[in-house]
Every structure is written in C-alpha cells, then in structure tokens.
Design a protein around this motif. Structure first.
Motif, PDB file in Angstrom:
ATOM      1  N   UNK A 101       0.130   2.141   3.754  1.00 34.64           N
ATOM      2  CA  UNK A 101       0.793   0.879   3.453  1.00 34.64           C
ATOM      3  C   UNK A 101       0.683   0.797   1.907  1.00 34.64           C
ATOM      4  N   UNK A 102       1.659   0.121   1.255  1.00 31.87           N
ATOM      5  CA  UNK A 102       1.641  -0.221   0.132  1.00 31.87           C
ATOM      6  C   UNK A 102       0.466  -0.862  -0.509  1.00 31.87           C
ATOM      7  N   UNK A 103       0.163  -0.534  -2.070  1.00 29.86           N
ATOM      8  CA  UNK A 103      -1.051  -1.503  -2.340  1.00 29.86           C
ATOM      9  C   UNK A 103      -0.727  -2.661  -2.773  1.00 29.86           C
ATOM     10  N   UNK A 104      -1.666  -3.561  -3.413  1.00 30.27           N
ATOM     11  CA  UNK A 104      -1.327  -4.803  -3.709  1.00 30.27           C
ATOM     12  C   UNK A 104      -0.525  -4.770  -5.176  1.00 30.27           C
ATOM     13  N   UNK A 105      -0.768  -3.731  -5.779  1.00 32.04           N
ATOM     14  CA  UNK A 105      -0.077  -3.567  -7.118  1.00 32.04           C
ATOM     15  C   UNK A 105       1.315  -3.320  -6.997  1.00 32.04           C
ATOM     16  N   UNK A 106       1.702  -2.297  -5.944  1.00 31.01           N
ATOM     17  CA  UNK A 106       3.234  -2.103  -5.594  1.00 31.01           C
ATOM     18  C   UNK A 106       3.729  -3.209  -5.060  1.00 31.01           C
ATOM     19  N   UNK A 113      -4.347  -8.790   1.831  1.00 37.18           N
ATOM     20  CA  UNK A 113      -5.335  -8.325   2.845  1.00 37.18           C
ATOM     21  C   UNK A 113      -5.168  -8.707   4.141  1.00 37.18           C
ATOM     22  N   UNK A 114      -4.677  -9.970   4.155  1.00 30.69           N
ATOM     23  CA  UNK A 114      -4.146 -10.772   5.500  1.00 30.69           C
ATOM     24  C   UNK A 114      -3.084 -10.309   5.905  1.00 30.69           C
ATOM     25  N   UNK A 115      -2.195 -10.066   5.160  1.00 31.18           N
ATOM     26  CA  UNK A 115      -0.881  -9.622   5.592  1.00 31.18           C
ATOM     27  C   UNK A 115      -1.142  -8.074   6.203  1.00 31.18           C
ATOM     28  N   UNK A 116      -1.866  -7.546   5.578  1.00 31.86           N
ATOM     29  CA  UNK A 116      -2.020  -6.080   5.874  1.00 31.86           C
ATOM     30  C   UNK A 116      -2.869  -6.111   7.345  1.00 31.86           C
ATOM     31  N   UNK A 117      -3.855  -7.251   7.703  1.00 28.10           N
ATOM     32  CA  UNK A 117      -4.439  -7.151   8.913  1.00 28.10           C
ATOM     33  C   UNK A 117      -3.427  -7.482   9.991  1.00 28.10           C
ATOM     34  N   UNK A 148       9.387  -2.136   5.381  1.00 30.77           N
ATOM     35  CA  UNK A 148       9.439  -2.705   4.086  1.00 30.77           C
ATOM     36  C   UNK A 148       8.012  -2.558   3.488  1.00 30.77           C
ATOM     37  N   UNK A 149       6.872  -2.464   4.305  1.00 22.30           N
ATOM     38  CA  UNK A 149       5.402  -2.467   3.622  1.00 22.30           C
ATOM     39  C   UNK A 149       4.950  -0.990   3.377  1.00 22.30           C
ATOM     40  N   UNK A 150       5.817   0.041   3.963  1.00 26.02           N
ATOM     41  CA  UNK A 150       5.168   1.454   3.943  1.00 26.02           C
ATOM     42  C   UNK A 150       5.364   2.143   2.638  1.00 26.02           C
TER      43      UNK A 150
END
Length: 328
Positions: A134-139, A154-158, A181-183
């Motif tokens: 998954x993309x990092x928070x900075x990306x 992190x809640x969205x990643x969950x 979109x998030x990969x």
C-alpha cells in the motif's frame, strides 16, 4: 520649586504635541504598536526522491455559468443580472468540500460504504490474502495535497486490508478498482525469479552463498556420486558436520542415492563453503522436483543465511570487546 518645574515641563510637552499634525502622531503610534518582524528559519526536512516524484491527482475547474440561459429561464426573458446573481449559488461536487481534508474524507466515506456493501461476502485469513504494497502516508499526502494525519490514514488502511481479505474467487470488480488507487506502482508479485531449466545433459544448476563463500552445484540423476572441486566429499571436507551440511538437502528428502552431485566452491572457510553448498544443492533439487519445496523449507535448506562476522572497530580489541580499563 518642584511644582513649578513640573508645570513648566508639562506645558512644553503640550506645545510640542500641538505643533505636530494628528496624522504624524497616529503614524508614530502605529509604528510603535507594530511588533518587530522576525526572520523565519525553515525547519522542513527534505523529502526522499521517490516521494518527490509522486504525481498529484488531476482536477478540473467548475463549468462557467451561462447567464443568458439562466436569465431567460427564470425571468421570462428579462436580462436582469442582479436578480440572477442573487439566486445563483455554487454547489460543490463533494459534501465535504469545505473541510480541511475533503479528498481524504470522501475516500474514507466511500471505502466505508463499500465495506458495508460487501461485508457479507466470505473472507480468507489475513496470512493467506494476496500480498499488497500500500502507499505510505507521505505518498498519499502528495497525491491529495492534504495534511492527512497518520492515525486517520491507518484507519483507512485497516478498511483496505479488510477488503483485501475477501475470497479471491468472489472479489467484486468495484472493490478491485477501488483498491488500485491506494496501491504502489510496483507490487511484491511483479518481480519473479527465472525458472530453473534442465539442460540437454539432464543437469540442473543451483547457486548458493554463505558469509564470504559461494558455491555452484549441478545435479543429475545417478547413483549418489559427489565431487566438489574435483575431489570426493570425504577428501574435500575433513569434518563430518561439514560433509552432512553439504548434502543435507539430499539427505533430508532421502535422495542421496538418486542424484549425482558436482560442485564448485570458492572463498571463505570450510563452514561457509559447506553451508553455501547446502543452498546450491537445494535450488538444483527444486528444478528436478518442485514438489519438494515444503520439505526443503522445513529442513532450512532454501533460506539464505544473511549472518556474517561483525567487523572490528577502531579502539576495540574485537568487534565489541574493549580494552581492560585500569584506574592506575
């Protein structure tokens, strides 16, 4: 005397202020009330090169208003600009447009709605789910140009990990499109090693390394003959432990009498060369029989051992040992 001097000084002050204009007094007072400007020092940390190359999402401006059509429709043909400007109101496409993070809020709400829609589908354990980077928070911050907090990201990643655990055969197409979109652009499964090939002589090649030693092994079906650097196993390795390590992949799978082994080793010592041969033989054996991979993994033959001797440091006796401290 004191009262007379105080009265004289007070009259002088009044005369001085009376001679100046009120505008000059106001300017002087305004300058005195303004806080001193301070020089700002930037404390931002430079971002990595891979984050700086992240492309922001494209956006489109709002469509221009057709005042002529609006006036003709609402006022019956009367071109009164004031009336139409009072009734017109810009409605944003997103209900969270006026929040500090509209794009993140829309993404989070859409993923939550999608999870509620597919919550009844069967799932698989997280360990068996497809591996996704998954993309990092900075990306994500660069992509959306919004100051998203790490906790909310992190809640969205969950939610994304929960969507990824849906059974692959029942995965809806809309979930697959939403997760793209998030990969990250490159995924773990994109790079695959080249499969081993058995040559025209029936040989399979394997390469292994350990410490500073490297080994190349060729396996061919035979009666169990072993030659390493042109010598037999007992001649090349003096210790019994090193002999068993070199052919441990064949011994753990009970294939000692079914293959002939020819190896070349260089660098390092006896232990490093023997354990490098273990990995090389295991890779060559997998070319002949790929079904032996679980057994070889349990035997610890197909995992590269990254351990090395720690280097000596200046002022130390060894890697970590310090000289004895003597007070006197």
């Amino acid at each position: 005397m004191v009262c007379r001097k105080f009265a004289q000084s007070l009259s002088r002050a009044v005369d001085t202020f009376g001679s100046q204009s009120w505008t000059q007094c106001a300017r002087t007072a305004r300058r005195s009330l303004q806080p001193p400007t301070s020089r700002c020092i930037s404390t931002t940390v430079s971002r990595p090169a891979e984050i700086e190359t992240e492309i922001q999402e494209p956006f489109t401006a709002a469509k221009p208003f057709d005042f002529e059509a609006e006036i003709g429709r609402k006022d019956g043909g009367k071109k009164d600009g004031k009336n139409i400007l009072r009734t017109l109101r810009v409605v944003p496409a997103s209900p969270s447009y006026f929040s500090a993070k509209p794009t993140f809020t829309d993404d989070f709400l859409s993923l939550s709605a999608l999870l509620r829609k597919v919550a009844t589908l069967p799932t698989i354990p997280n360990a068996e789910a497809p591996k996704v980077a998954w993309k990092t928070v900075e990306q994500y911050r660069i992509m959306t140009n919004e100051p998203v907090k790490t906790q909310r990201f992190h809640k969205m990643l969950h939610i994304l990990r929960r969507l990824n655990c849906i059974h692959p055969q029942l995965m809806p197409e809309e979930v697959v499109e939403a997760m793209k979109r998030y990969k990250k652009p490159s995924q773990p499964g994109d790079v695959k090693p080249k499969p081993g090939v058995i040559d025209e002589l029936g040989r399979a090649k394997g390469v292994g390394r350990r410490k500073t030693s490297s080994a190349v092994a060729w396996l061919v079906e035979g009666e169990g003959e072993v030659l390493i650097n042109g010598q037999s196993l007992t001649e090349f390795f003096g210790r019994l432990h090193h002999r068993e390590s070199a052919v441990w992949a064949l011994k753990a799978t009970q294939r000692l009498d079914k293959y002939n082994l020819f190896g070349l080793v260089q660098g390092g010592g006896s232990t490093g060369q023997a354990e490098a041969m273990t990995l090389a033989v295991a890779k060559a054996l997998l070319v002949h029989e790929p079904a032996l991979k679980p057994a070889l993994r349990r035997a610890g033959c197909i995992t590269r051992d990254p351990r090395k001797v720690e280097r000596k440091k200046p002022g130390h006796v060894k890697a970590r040992k310090m000289p004895t401290w003597v007070k006197r």
